[in-house]
Motif scaffolding. Structure first.
Motif, PDB file in Angstrom:
ATOM      1  N   VAL A   5     -22.684  62.073  40.974  1.00  0.00           N
ATOM      2  CA  VAL A   5     -23.279  63.264  40.385  1.00  0.00           C
ATOM      3  C   VAL A   5     -24.441  62.851  39.497  1.00  0.00           C
ATOM      4  N   THR A  54     -15.412  68.643  36.337  1.00  0.00           N
ATOM      5  CA  THR A  54     -14.692  68.022  37.449  1.00  0.00           C
ATOM      6  C   THR A  54     -13.711  67.002  36.892  1.00  0.00           C
ATOM      7  N   THR A  83     -13.228  71.613  39.271  1.00  0.00           N
ATOM      8  CA  THR A  83     -13.116  70.866  40.524  1.00  0.00           C
ATOM      9  C   THR A  83     -12.116  69.737  40.325  1.00  0.00           C
ATOM     10  N   ARG A 512     -21.796  63.801  51.772  1.00  0.00           N
ATOM     11  CA  ARG A 512     -21.147  64.860  50.984  1.00  0.00           C
ATOM     12  C   ARG A 512     -21.304  64.592  49.493  1.00  0.00           C
ATOM     13  N   ARG A 513     -21.091  63.343  49.071  1.00  0.00           N
ATOM     14  CA  ARG A 513     -21.223  63.023  47.649  1.00  0.00           C
ATOM     15  C   ARG A 513     -22.657  63.243  47.166  1.00  0.00           C
ATOM     16  N   GLU A 516     -23.263  66.981  46.748  1.00  0.00           N
ATOM     17  CA  GLU A 516     -22.671  67.473  45.505  1.00  0.00           C
ATOM     18  C   GLU A 516     -23.526  67.069  44.313  1.00  0.00           C
ATOM     19  N   ARG A 519     -26.488  69.379  44.060  1.00  0.00           N
ATOM     20  CA  ARG A 519     -26.123  70.677  43.471  1.00  0.00           C
ATOM     21  C   ARG A 519     -25.965  70.561  41.956  1.00  0.00           C
ATOM     22  N   GLN A 520     -25.367  69.449  41.506  1.00  0.00           N
ATOM     23  CA  GLN A 520     -25.212  69.248  40.071  1.00  0.00           C
ATOM     24  C   GLN A 520     -26.583  69.144  39.401  1.00  0.00           C
TER      25      GLN A 520
END
Length: 552
Positions: A5, A54, A83, A512-513, A516, A519-520
């Motif tokens: 992130v 998260t 999350t 995927r990581r 994410e 988005r963060q």
């Protein structure tokens, strides 16, 4: 599990410089914070109000948040978002996870015990619960008013209802297993409108699926069996659709429609080779396989298997001899290359062909199969195998069952020997798929003289190329209603070109990581505007967001 992130990261661990408890870390956390938790049991109950955080288990860590002695929810989330990655939650005299008007994401979590629902979700915020296990609770998952996704989750041994959907809620419930409920497997009430597809419901004290109070669910490709009550029941005033669902060994009638109930019931097309619905379903599943990015060799291998099974069925119907064919497969390759997704599609293909009656998917690992004392492993392995009959038993990282040079105290070998016998005894009733790295899988197959012969084919999953990974990111962006700045593609291509050579390259998991993290980064950028962003701003992912995620 690594969580990449661009926001702040806090560590909970028993060492200098780390936070001693999760509560201490949350007290110091701001929006977008990821709290990484070291191995251990944390006897805490936590309340989050309006924050967006998260909680993630550190790499390989077994993290337990234990509120079993409390009379309040272990995790109570009011507004904001939470999350959870790889966390085990143990409840006492209240819910394990209670969510009010907040967004919940739970992936790979285990939830045990509790009064009321193990996971209770109320309000209009969307949720995502995937790959979780819920057991020994009063209720499994209860959703009121919310939409979202409940997928690939096992709910078992609850004293009440497995899944409850009400108050106009319209979630998608997909590929879940609900078993061992003393009341109903799935209960839809008060104008509930869920889509329930590919689920298996069994061993319930009352109905498998019950629909009441003007609800209108869509039930598609579900299997309901071995229930004390009827398989599927619609009360007066209820609508919806029942499409291609199988109901076996339930109270009569299998599907009960009260006077005034008006659902549309579309029967299954029956065995392989039939015209109509079965052939159409087969085409749809093969199209779903073809739509996956990359994997040309995998697609060709699966199609070859399906072609052989289809022709065998035609020969059988024509009275011609058919040779023995094993449905068991070996998937080799690195993590994140689509093995689990292809295994799910394969199970549904076998069901569409009439080779397997249910086609449900059950994923297990070493800890699910291996016990702690002599005889325990046989019991655990046999129970999971029995639950998977009629569908796919997927054993990820199967090579961990075999430890070369291990002591007699390791029961992985016992699990392998048990599987070999069960696979032979039930060769036509299940598809067992073992998956893992190519080299390690060779050692695994040498663990028992009869193991390799049980599998009909090995399918190799190649690493994704950088252009394919950029395409995977693009699909994630579109699926979540984002728009990525076009010039960011070159940055992504260069990044994947660098990391693809690393030892622990995670393929689609790394994609995927990174998504994410993007988005963060966008969330942090928009919070600094000092105003509510426009819709276009909420959708836009900038090159700067990509760079921040890469650097984070």
């Amino acid at each position: 599990m690594d969580i990449s992130v661009s926001g702040r990261m806090l560590l909970v661990a028993d060492r200098p410089g780390a936070y001693p408890t999760i509560g201490h870390a949350l007290a110091d956390a701001g929006d977008g914070t990821v709290v990484t938790i070291a191995d251990g049991t944390y006897r805490e109950v936590l309340e989050l109000t309006g924050s967006r955080v998260t909680l993630a288990a550190a790499n390989g860590a077994k993290v337990v948040i234990d509120g079993s002695g409390a009379d309040q929810p272990v995790l109570h989330v009011d507004k904001g978002s939470l999350t959870l990655h790889g966390i085990e939650v143990r409840a006492g005299d209240a819910a394990a996870i209670a969510v009010d008007e907040a967004a919940l994401i739970a992936r790979g979590c285990t939830v045990t015990g509790g009064r009321g629902p193990a996971i209770g979700i109320r309000g209009s915020a969307a949720f995502e619960v995937t790959g979780c296990t819920i057991t020994a609770a009063e209720q499994g998952v209860a959703v009121e008013g919310a939409g979202g996704l409940l997928e690939d989750t096992v709910i078992e041994d609850v004293t009440g209802d497995g899944i409850v959907v009400g108050m106009g809620a319209d979630p998608v419930i997909r590929n879940c297993t609900v078993t061992g409920c003393r009341l109903r497997g799935i209960y839809v009430y008060q104008y509930g409108r869920p889509v329930i597809e590919g689920c298996e419901i069994s061993r319930t004290g009352l109905e498998g699926i019950a629909v009441a109070h003007h609800s209108a669910p869509v039930l598609r490709h579900c299997s309901v069996h071995d229930t004390s009550g009827v398989g599927i029941a619609f009360a007066s005033g209820c609508e919806g659709t029942v499409e291609a669902c199988q109901v076996d060994n339930t109270a009569e009638p299998g599907v009960a429609l009260a006077e005034g109930a008006t659902p549309t019931v579309i029967a299954d097309a029956g065995p392989a080779g039939a015209t109509g619905r079965g052939g159409h379903e087969l085409d749809e599943l093969l199209a779903e396989l073809d739509a996956m990015i990359g994997l040309p060799g995998v697609k060709a291998g699966v199609r070859a298997l399906i072609d052989e099974l289809q022709v065998n069925e035609w020969r059988r119907n024509a009275g011609l001899p058919v040779g023995a064919a094993s449905h068991h497969l070996i998937f080799t390759g690195a993590p994140g290359t689509g093995k689990t997704t292809v295994a799910r599609i394969y199970g549904r293909l076998l069901r569409a062909l009439g080779v397997l009656p249910r086609g449900q998917f059950r994923e297990v690992s070493r800890r699910d199969l291996v016990g702690q004392y002599i005889g325990h492993t046989v019991e655990k392995t046999a129970k999971l195998f029995e639950e998977a009959l009629g569908g796919v038993l997927f054993i990820d990282e199967a090579y961990t069952l075999f430890r070369d040079g291990s002591s007699d105290g390791d029961f992985g070998q016992e699990a392998i020997d048990t599987l070999v016998k069960l696979m032979e005894d039930h060769r036509d009733e299940i598809a067992v798929i073992v998956a893992g790295y190519t080299g390690e899988m060779g050692k695994f197959l040498s663990a028992n003289p009869g193991l390799a012969s049980r599998f009909g084919k090995t399918i190799k999953f190649e690493n994704y190329s950088p252009p394919e990974l950029v395409g995977i990111i693009g699909r994630m962006v579109a699926a979540e209603s984002y728009e990525l700045e076009h010039k960011a593609n070159d940055e992504l291509m260069a990044y994947f070109g660098r990391i693809a050579a690393e030892t622990n390259f995670g393929n689609a998991r790394d994609a995927r990581r990174l998504f994410e993290g993007m988005r963060q980064a966008q969330s942090q950028r928009l919070r600094k505007l000092g105003r509510i962003p426009a819709v276009d701003e909420l959708r836009a992912l900038h090159l700067a967001d990509v760079r921040a995620a890469i650097c984070g």
